[in-house]
Design a protein around this motif. Sequence first.
Motif, PDB file in Angstrom:
ATOM      1  N   VAL A 188      40.667 -38.201  13.384  1.00  0.00           N
ATOM      2  CA  VAL A 188      40.158 -38.613  12.073  1.00  0.00           C
ATOM      3  C   VAL A 188      38.835 -37.893  11.816  1.00  0.00           C
ATOM      4  CG1 VAL A 188      39.232 -40.567  10.763  1.00  0.00           C
ATOM      5  CG2 VAL A 188      41.330 -40.831  12.110  1.00  0.00           C
ATOM      6  N   THR A 189      38.736 -37.283  10.650  1.00  0.00           N
ATOM      7  CA  THR A 189      37.506 -36.558  10.324  1.00  0.00           C
ATOM      8  C   THR A 189      36.735 -37.219   9.176  1.00  0.00           C
ATOM      9  OG1 THR A 189      38.852 -35.123   8.946  1.00  0.00           O
ATOM     10  CG2 THR A 189      38.288 -34.287  11.131  1.00  0.00           C
ATOM     11  N   VAL A 190      37.471 -37.906   8.291  1.00  0.00           N
ATOM     12  CA  VAL A 190      36.823 -38.514   7.123  1.00  0.00           C
ATOM     13  C   VAL A 190      37.337 -39.943   6.945  1.00  0.00           C
ATOM     14  CG1 VAL A 190      36.451 -38.350   4.614  1.00  0.00           C
ATOM     15  CG2 VAL A 190      36.758 -36.250   5.965  1.00  0.00           C
ATOM     16  N   ALA A 191      36.421 -40.860   6.638  1.00  0.00           N
ATOM     17  CA  ALA A 191      36.827 -42.218   6.245  1.00  0.00           C
ATOM     18  C   ALA A 191      35.985 -42.567   5.025  1.00  0.00           C
ATOM     19  CB  ALA A 191      36.587 -43.207   7.381  1.00  0.00           C
ATOM     20  N   ARG A 192      36.667 -42.767   3.886  1.00  0.00           N
ATOM     21  CA  ARG A 192      35.928 -42.964   2.635  1.00  0.00           C
ATOM     22  C   ARG A 192      36.367 -44.261   1.981  1.00  0.00           C
ATOM     23  NH1 ARG A 192      36.741 -41.388  -2.523  1.00  0.00           N
ATOM     24  NH2 ARG A 192      38.618 -40.207  -2.049  1.00  0.00           N
ATOM     25  N   HIS A 193      35.369 -45.055   1.581  1.00  0.00           N
ATOM     26  CA  HIS A 193      35.696 -46.326   0.943  1.00  0.00           C
ATOM     27  C   HIS A 193      35.986 -46.109  -0.531  1.00  0.00           C
ATOM     28  CE1 HIS A 193      34.799 -50.409  -0.765  1.00  0.00           C
ATOM     29  NE2 HIS A 193      35.689 -50.670   0.167  1.00  0.00           N
ATOM     30  N   ASP A 194      37.128 -46.637  -0.984  1.00  0.00           N
ATOM     31  CA  ASP A 194      37.502 -46.550  -2.390  1.00  0.00           C
ATOM     32  C   ASP A 194      37.207 -47.906  -3.008  1.00  0.00           C
ATOM     33  OD1 ASP A 194      38.922 -46.794  -4.791  1.00  0.00           O
ATOM     34  OD2 ASP A 194      40.407 -45.307  -4.171  1.00  0.00           O
ATOM     35  N   GLU A 195      36.165 -47.934  -3.826  1.00  0.00           N
ATOM     36  CA  GLU A 195      35.701 -49.214  -4.358  1.00  0.00           C
ATOM     37  C   GLU A 195      36.708 -49.858  -5.301  1.00  0.00           C
ATOM     38  OE1 GLU A 195      31.563 -48.203  -4.981  1.00  0.00           O
ATOM     39  OE2 GLU A 195      31.221 -50.327  -5.415  1.00  0.00           O
ATOM     40  N   ASP A 196      37.344 -49.033  -6.134  1.00  0.00           N
ATOM     41  CA  ASP A 196      38.269 -49.593  -7.125  1.00  0.00           C
ATOM     42  C   ASP A 196      39.439 -50.296  -6.453  1.00  0.00           C
ATOM     43  OD1 ASP A 196      36.650 -48.597  -9.050  1.00  0.00           O
ATOM     44  OD2 ASP A 196      37.752 -46.696  -9.239  1.00  0.00           O
ATOM     45  N   ALA A 249      39.415 -51.192  -3.278  1.00  0.00           N
ATOM     46  CA  ALA A 249      38.912 -51.949  -2.118  1.00  0.00           C
ATOM     47  C   ALA A 249      39.692 -51.576  -0.855  1.00  0.00           C
ATOM     48  CB  ALA A 249      38.999 -53.455  -2.366  1.00  0.00           C
ATOM     49  N   CYS A 250      39.742 -50.281  -0.596  1.00  0.00           N
ATOM     50  CA  CYS A 250      40.451 -49.864   0.615  1.00  0.00           C
ATOM     51  C   CYS A 250      39.752 -48.635   1.210  1.00  0.00           C
ATOM     52  CB  CYS A 250      41.915 -49.553   0.307  1.00  0.00           C
ATOM     53  SG  CYS A 250      42.149 -48.012  -0.582  1.00  0.00           S
ATOM     54  N   TRP A 251      40.178 -48.279   2.390  1.00  0.00           N
ATOM     55  CA  TRP A 251      39.637 -47.091   3.060  1.00  0.00           C
ATOM     56  C   TRP A 251      40.653 -45.962   3.009  1.00  0.00           C
ATOM     57  CZ3 TRP A 251      34.840 -45.975   4.863  1.00  0.00           C
ATOM     58  CH2 TRP A 251      33.922 -47.041   4.812  1.00  0.00           C
ATOM     59  N   LEU A 252      40.157 -44.771   2.667  1.00  0.00           N
ATOM     60  CA  LEU A 252      40.993 -43.582   2.662  1.00  0.00           C
ATOM     61  C   LEU A 252      40.600 -42.759   3.892  1.00  0.00           C
ATOM     62  CD1 LEU A 252      40.548 -42.776  -1.126  1.00  0.00           C
ATOM     63  CD2 LEU A 252      42.402 -44.044  -0.042  1.00  0.00           C
ATOM     64  N   ILE A 253      41.570 -42.498   4.699  1.00  0.00           N
ATOM     65  CA  ILE A 253      41.316 -41.839   5.981  1.00  0.00           C
ATOM     66  C   ILE A 253      41.945 -40.458   5.941  1.00  0.00           C
ATOM     67  CG2 ILE A 253      41.674 -42.047   8.490  1.00  0.00           C
ATOM     68  CD1 ILE A 253      40.282 -44.524   7.372  1.00  0.00           C
ATOM     69  N   GLN A 254      41.193 -39.470   6.396  1.00  0.00           N
ATOM     70  CA  GLN A 254      41.753 -38.117   6.455  1.00  0.00           C
ATOM     71  C   GLN A 254      41.619 -37.558   7.864  1.00  0.00           C
ATOM     72  OE1 GLN A 254      40.752 -35.630   3.086  1.00  0.00           O
ATOM     73  NE2 GLN A 254      40.882 -33.813   4.408  1.00  0.00           N
ATOM     74  N   THR A 255      42.604 -36.780   8.282  1.00  0.00           N
ATOM     75  CA  THR A 255      42.580 -36.255   9.645  1.00  0.00           C
ATOM     76  C   THR A 255      42.265 -34.758   9.648  1.00  0.00           C
ATOM     77  OG1 THR A 255      44.876 -35.554   9.742  1.00  0.00           O
ATOM     78  CG2 THR A 255      44.444 -37.884  10.160  1.00  0.00           C
ATOM     79  N   ALA A 256      42.078 -34.219  10.831  1.00  0.00           N
ATOM     80  CA  ALA A 256      41.719 -32.802  10.971  1.00  0.00           C
ATOM     81  C   ALA A 256      42.800 -31.893  10.401  1.00  0.00           C
ATOM     82  CB  ALA A 256      41.479 -32.486  12.448  1.00  0.00           C
ATOM     83  N   THR A 257      44.037 -32.363  10.369  1.00  0.00           N
ATOM     84  CA  THR A 257      45.114 -31.526   9.827  1.00  0.00           C
ATOM     85  C   THR A 257      45.360 -31.828   8.349  1.00  0.00           C
ATOM     86  OG1 THR A 257      46.733 -33.149  10.557  1.00  0.00           O
ATOM     87  CG2 THR A 257      46.322 -31.287  12.037  1.00  0.00           C
ATOM     88  N   GLY A 258      44.527 -32.670   7.746  1.00  0.00           N
ATOM     89  CA  GLY A 258      44.637 -32.934   6.314  1.00  0.00           C
ATOM     90  C   GLY A 258      45.541 -34.104   5.958  1.00  0.00           C
ATOM     91  N   GLU A 259      46.072 -34.768   6.973  1.00  0.00           N
ATOM     92  CA  GLU A 259      46.905 -35.942   6.688  1.00  0.00           C
ATOM     93  C   GLU A 259      46.035 -37.066   6.120  1.00  0.00           C
ATOM     94  OE1 GLU A 259      50.395 -38.018   9.187  1.00  0.00           O
ATOM     95  OE2 GLU A 259      49.161 -36.623  10.323  1.00  0.00           O
TER      96      GLU A 259
END
Length: 552
Positions: free
Chosen positions: A121-129, A131-141
Amino acid sequence: MSVETLERPEAARAVGTDFDAIVIGAGFAGLYALHRLRKSGHAVRLLEAGSGVGGTWYWNRYPGARVDIESHEYSYSFDDELQQEWVWSERYPAQPELMRYLNHVADRFDLRSDIQFNTRVTVARHDEDRACWLIQTATGERFSARFCVMATGLLVAPNKPEFPGLDGFKGRQFHTAQWPRENVDFSGRRVGVIGTGSSAVQSIPLIAEQAAHLTVFQRTPAFCIPANNRPNTSENDQALKARYAELRHIEHEISFGGFFLTNSRIELPTLTTYADATPEQRLAEFERRYQSGGLNCYSTYSDIVTNREANDALGDFVRNKIRQRIKNPEVAEKLIPRGWPILTKRLCADTNYYETYDRDNVSLIDVKDTPIEGFTPDGILVNGTEYPLDDVVFATGFDALTGSLTRIDIRGRGGRSLKDEWAQGPRTFLGFMVEGFPNLFMMNGPGSPGAVFQPVLLGQFQGDWLADCFDWMRLHQRRSIEATEAAQDEWIRHCNEVAEATLFPEANSWYMGANIPGKARVILIYLGGFLEYRRRFNAASDEGYAGFTLTA
Ligand code: NA7
């Protein structure tokens, strides 16, 4: 919640997200979180960078890697059949055995079906609208989940100092925390080890047995105490297992350090202070704990890390023991730790560490006053002298506690960056949540007591709390939970106040963030003990989640 939903976890998925929870990391804490949340009917996916389970023990496969907490304690307690059936071979299990255990747990509880390996996992971003977390991996998944559970480990992000000339070094390079899976043969080679912390102390005696010559580059000598590792005889195993419920109860009631098992006997921490004992009693207590081995000296007196006189006395006692273990008095003086209080850097539990320096093929280079200048193509330069090497082993530790989190780009409300916010030191509530980062949880995170208590047990405690919290939120139709700023401020204040009352701030330890150049020097662990931690943690939820903001 209907029975049907419990039986089909996927039906419980938060509306509009892939999963209810994403857990990151398949070590002890992450595996338990997956198991526990799934049991409560939540749809969980665990993402793991490695190709197998194990976490810290997956990566730290250097020669001699072994846990310094006793096997009957450093293991899961959530399932009595598991703890009764699993048989540890030694007092302190080595890395391969810990891997066998965790693989067994993964199979036994069918955890693999919800784990995706080789996924960093490279990115974890909170989506306020949403109310969830968007997770991105090194391969773009990409994945989305209502909750994000960081079970990324305390000692995971390796610290590899950037020495000048390292790129041009012709020999092989290893880091203890990134050890190759295939066997590494040092036979006939000139090997250098940088560092003398726990990883070095465990690997040096074994490398020395193989290498043509071993040169150890030491900046700060550690306090090492013989581990007194021994086989777990069936008699011992059965005696302890007959009392497992009691052992686990005791384990939960100990604040600092663990219990020790000697000849099927449980040794508890001494609850009296140093002043309560006579000089003879103190000496006998130090000797008894020392002979028991490993980290038992943490349990000598209740004020051993707060009372300088007590601490100095233990320090002198152990220094004398070290002196007696090395034949060459000049080398012995170099190996004796001075200038910082014993126990404020983690003790090392050793097997033949000091005796190794009496070998003809081992030399010790002090790099405290004359630091390593850099690498040449053929070796390491110190004070103008080149030490020729075929291989170099970095046993230089970790960007502990925060490193495994800040290397992920974690963004909370309004795009707030966790890494930026923690530039002056991590700010958490209970080492578990962060204001501004709703529905994000950290297991054994900075500001929690795991590193000085028992990370497996703390992981279970936090996993249970998480499951209860998610159930409560589902029942009360809450979408998001977040630490309040006031609760977080109070926690930080309390952590600092407790630490200031101890001798810990005096050492340049990873507990203080002082091992990494440029890292803020603040206490990274909670030193108030598990009992107080648990009391505050439970109070925060018992009182209708006071200390948290919950949104509908
Ligand atoms: P540690 O305990 O952080 O040890 C790292 C060692 O590397 C320590 O002796 C450091 O000296 C040394 N080091 C780090 N950077 C340098 C440089 N630039 N030059 C020379 N020496 C250096 O990590 P471990 O992996 O051994 O153990 C971590 C934990 O795992 C341990 O506490 C147990 O809980 C298990 P320093 O002390 O900083 O002067």
